[in-house]
Design a protein around this motif. Structure first.
Motif, PDB file in Angstrom:
ATOM      1  N   ALA A   1      53.999 -65.999-134.866  1.00  0.00           N
ATOM      2  CA  ALA A   1      53.461 -65.917-133.508  1.00  0.00           C
ATOM      3  C   ALA A   1      54.343 -66.672-132.529  1.00  0.00           C
ATOM      4  O   ALA A   1      54.634 -66.194-131.417  1.00  0.00           O
TER       5      ALA A   1
ATOM      6  N   THR B   1      48.642 -70.190-132.547  1.00  0.00           N
ATOM      7  CA  THR B   1      48.534 -68.815-132.060  1.00  0.00           C
ATOM      8  C   THR B   1      47.920 -68.778-130.665  1.00  0.00           C
ATOM      9  O   THR B   1      48.268 -67.916-129.847  1.00  0.00           O
TER      10      THR B   1
ATOM     11  N   ALA C   1      50.802 -69.675-128.448  1.00  0.00           N
ATOM     12  CA  ALA C   1      51.720 -68.538-128.346  1.00  0.00           C
ATOM     13  C   ALA C   1      51.203 -67.506-127.363  1.00  0.00           C
ATOM     14  O   ALA C   1      51.962 -66.937-126.561  1.00  0.00           O
TER      15      ALA C   1
ATOM     16  N   GLN D   1      51.975 -57.988-130.998  1.00  0.00           N
ATOM     17  CA  GLN D   1      52.323 -58.914-132.066  1.00  0.00           C
ATOM     18  C   GLN D   1      51.592 -60.251-131.974  1.00  0.00           C
ATOM     19  O   GLN D   1      50.977 -60.706-132.938  1.00  0.00           O
ATOM     20  N   VAL D   2      51.663 -60.896-130.835  1.00  0.00           N
ATOM     21  CA  VAL D   2      51.043 -62.211-130.696  1.00  0.00           C
ATOM     22  C   VAL D   2      49.538 -62.120-130.869  1.00  0.00           C
ATOM     23  O   VAL D   2      48.923 -62.924-131.578  1.00  0.00           O
TER      24      VAL D   2
ATOM     25  N   PHE E   1      48.704 -61.714-134.528  1.00  0.00           N
ATOM     26  CA  PHE E   1      48.838 -62.969-135.265  1.00  0.00           C
ATOM     27  C   PHE E   1      47.631 -63.876-135.014  1.00  0.00           C
ATOM     28  O   PHE E   1      47.148 -64.554-135.929  1.00  0.00           O
ATOM     29  N   LEU E   2      47.150 -63.908-133.776  1.00  0.00           N
ATOM     30  CA  LEU E   2      45.997 -64.739-133.443  1.00  0.00           C
ATOM     31  C   LEU E   2      44.779 -64.308-134.247  1.00  0.00           C
ATOM     32  O   LEU E   2      44.051 -65.137-134.798  1.00  0.00           O
TER      33      LEU E   2
END
Length: 406
Positions: free
Chosen positions: A271, A354, A357, A370-371, A374-375
């Protein structure tokens, strides 16, 4: 003044490799990241959006030689030890957390079969594993929740085998694995504990699988399973009729806690890497500065990386300690305390990192991507059994010198 690019590069601080991974694993890590970029990352978003099991990615991992990483070389495995296992899990999860979680649980199942199984059972299942067959653990039950070490199901004797009736709540690779190690009770056990492990093949009659829909880790098919009057021949029993809790404490729990902790560290790093990439590329036309050009952003990146590296350092130290424990003939149950701390810390920091990020990424981070993925993936860690609350209680009881488990 003309700036010499070589001189400029020399002024950039190079992060020492020994800080990123233990010495001697350079080629392993390089291969893992190449595999992650080529095979895992391109399929990660599809697996997430469609709740699709990452079979192709898992096959690629097996084809790369990572199907049985903890098994000794003489028995067909990679022989990378628990340090290699942890490093691979941390690396893979930077690209696809669902694939990594399936692989971690698969590795724990394979190691359990190898440790508790007979030579015949090893010869029957390990060759398939090396070619891409998937193993899984069916432990947790609805009646006991996150206390997955306690089960209420049973499998009494029936002829030359056992009649298994069990309802399982969260089984990673449910409906997708080729075989399952099912934890149940043997009602007539003469052992101190009645826990019994049975190997159940995926195509046996009486098995039901149910859909998995969750906030994150949407590709790992961790749905419920039911085993209704499933006959398991005696040759598919691992170990004894009861008394198998010793393998919980010395194989399953240690590998599960180490592998999942590595996932949370890797998700946090993945992340942050995505946020850094966005911050460097996004330029505000009104100021001419990239997002990374603002000091406040760089400070947030620094704080997040320090948290990741604190968890990563615990991960390496714990994994190396586990290998040393095995090499000296000791039991892995001696490593449970550092594993509790590691899992709690890794599952805590992945939530914070995360979130950082996403904040650094601004509105783009809030969009599906994407971020954001990931979170969602990382949030599973703290609620995955043993939950962080349970682990903190065990840690606290240990610190004041009272029995941790009652």
């Amino acid at each position: 003044m003309v700036v010499n690019q070589t001189e400029l590069q020399e002024e950039i601080m190079q992060i020492p490799k020994w800080w990123s991974y233990p010495e001697g694993f350079e080629k392993l890590i390089e291969k893992a990241h190449e595999l992650g970029k080529k095979e895992l990352l391109p399929r990660a978003s599809i697996s997430d959006k469609e709740c699709r099991y990452p079979r192709e990615s898992l096959q690629a991992i097996a084809d790369a030689g990572f199907g049985a990483v903890t098994i000794p070389v003489d028995d067909g495995g990679l022989g990378a030890g628990l340090t290699g296992f942890a490093l691979l899990a941390e690396s893979f999860s930077q690209y696809c957390a669902s694939t990594t979680m399936c692989w971690v649980m698969h590795t724990a199942a394979v190691q359990t079969l190898y440790t508790a199984g007979t030579r015949e059972q090893r010869q029957r299942y390990i060759p398939g594993v090396l070619k891409g067959k998937i193993g899984a653990l069916a432990f947790s039950e609805p009646a006991t929740g996150s206390h997955f070490w306690n089960v209420v199901s049973s499998a009494p004797r029936k002829g030359n085998g056992y009649l298994l009736n069990a309802e399982k709540s969260f089984v990673t690779s449910a409906g997708e694995a080729d075989w399952y190690i099912v934890c149940t009770n043997y009602p007539n056990s003469i052992e101190d504990d009645p826990l019994m492990f049975l190997i159940v093949d995926h195509n046996q009659k009486g098995i039901e699988y149910f859909p998995f829909s969750a906030m994150g880790l949407r590709g790992n098919s961790s749905g419920p399973m039911k085993f209704k009057d499933v006959f398991v021949p005696i040759e598919n029993r691992l170990g004894t009729e009861g008394g198998m809790n010793v393998y919980n404490e010395n194989v399953i729990d240690p590998l599960f806690l180490l592998g999942t902790s590595a996932c949370w560290v890797g998700i946090a790093q993945g992340a942050l890497n995505a946020a850094i990439d966005q911050a460097k590329k996004k330029v505000h036309k009104d100021t001419g500065k990239s997002v990374a050009g603002y000091q406040v952003i760089r400070h947030e990146l620094a704080k997040a990386q320090i948290l990741i590296d604190s968890a990563r350092s615990m991960l390496y130290r714990t994994a190396e300690g586990m290998d040393q424990c095995l090499n000296s003939g000791k039991e892995l149950s001696e490593c449970l305390y550092p594993l509790w701390e590691l899992k709690t810390h890794a599952a805590d920091i992945v939530i914070q990192v995360t979130n950082q990020a996403l904040q650094v990424s601004g509105g783009r981070g809030y969009l599906t991507g994407q971020v954001e993925k990931f979170l969602r993936d990382g949030r599973a860690g703290a609620v995955m059994g043993p939950t962080n609350e349970i682990l903190r209680e065990w840690i606290g009881r240990t610190l004041i010198g009272v029995p941790w488990f009652e």
